[in-house]
Write an enzyme that holds these catalytic residues in place. Sequence first.
Site, short mmCIF file in Angstrom:
data_model
loop_
_atom_site.label_atom_id
_atom_site.label_comp_id
_atom_site.label_asym_id
_atom_site.label_seq_id
_atom_site.Cartn_x
_atom_site.Cartn_y
_atom_site.Cartn_z
N LYS A 71 0.81 -1.23 0.00
CA LYS A 71 0.00 0.00 0.00
C LYS A 71 0.84 1.28 0.00
O LYS A 71 0.48 2.27 -0.64
CB LYS A 71 -0.97 -0.01 1.18
CG LYS A 71 -2.07 -1.06 1.02
CD LYS A 71 -3.08 -0.97 2.14
CE LYS A 71 -4.17 -2.01 1.95
NZ LYS A 71 -5.21 -1.92 2.98
N ASP A 108 -10.01 2.62 2.62
CA ASP A 108 -10.10 1.75 3.81
C ASP A 108 -10.84 2.43 4.97
O ASP A 108 -11.70 1.82 5.61
CB ASP A 108 -8.69 1.36 4.28
CG ASP A 108 -8.07 0.29 3.40
OD1 ASP A 108 -8.82 -0.45 2.73
OD2 ASP A 108 -6.82 0.20 3.37
#
Length: 279
Positions: A71, A108
Amino acid sequence: MPHGTDLPARYAVFGHPISHSLSPAIHRLFGEQCGITLEYTAIDVAPEAFADTVRRFLARAHGANVTLPHKAAAFALAQERSAAASRAGSANVLTRLADGRLLAHNTDGAGLVRDLTGRQQCALQGSRVLLLGAGGAARGVAWELLDAGVEELTIVNRTPDTAAALAGALGVTRARARYWQDLDELGSFDLIVHATSAGVLGQALALPPSLATSQTVGYDLSYGSGAQSFLAWARAAGARAACDGLGMLVEQAADAFALWHGRRPETDPVYAHLRATLA
Ligand code: ATR
């Protein structure tokens, strides 16, 4: 459809490992629901090959999801970054823009908040929240928890400096760092978010039961076997609910789908399907 062809639009999730990813199934179900034909695969790539592999993929595809451990690398790779990605320093969505540049986004935190406030009926406004961990997963959700009205966000991490750095980056007095060894002096919380990688690594966490009451929601950002030890702790401590991150996974995927296709799918049927499959 890409480039005016009748080929299905191409997407993929990149991770390492990735074989058990639910993302291909989630996006296939979203596509069916919305009548959108798409191809979505899971691609295992080691960190040293990540940048080249994703760049090559996105030269011929519309977008990618990115999961552990890539990420931060995905964020670094992009030329454009959303506010959510910039403050987390990480991205779980990469989109190729019309001019070929890559846009990094992070869905997220929004996914967690949507699952908590909707499916789990956990009110965040004015709440006391304990965030366990201060790594990538914690950074991916901390700002959105504050944006959702959390009154007190207490961050506790094995390495205290990292918790202090995250609290400092959040930059509001509502966010504060505390020491792990002082957990039994902190009282109880409305919500405990488990964002360490201890469960996934098969390592045990020592958490005092005093953190939870019968009103507390315990939430593990992961799902499957990695979430089980925290969820068992939350149940044993008497928490009102012990939730894994399956709902967050589906919600963050729906936000990525909306970015790519301009339409947010219904998440409940997909969540129910996956929950039944996992059971
Ligand atoms: P992720 O992207 O999954 O968050 P990460 O950025 O490497 O991965 O962060 C891992 C987090 O889990 C960190 O907060 C880490 O604590 P440290 O900063 O002290 O390393 C935490 N963690 C991992 N194993 C742990 C364990 N056995 N006990 C407590 N915390 C642990």
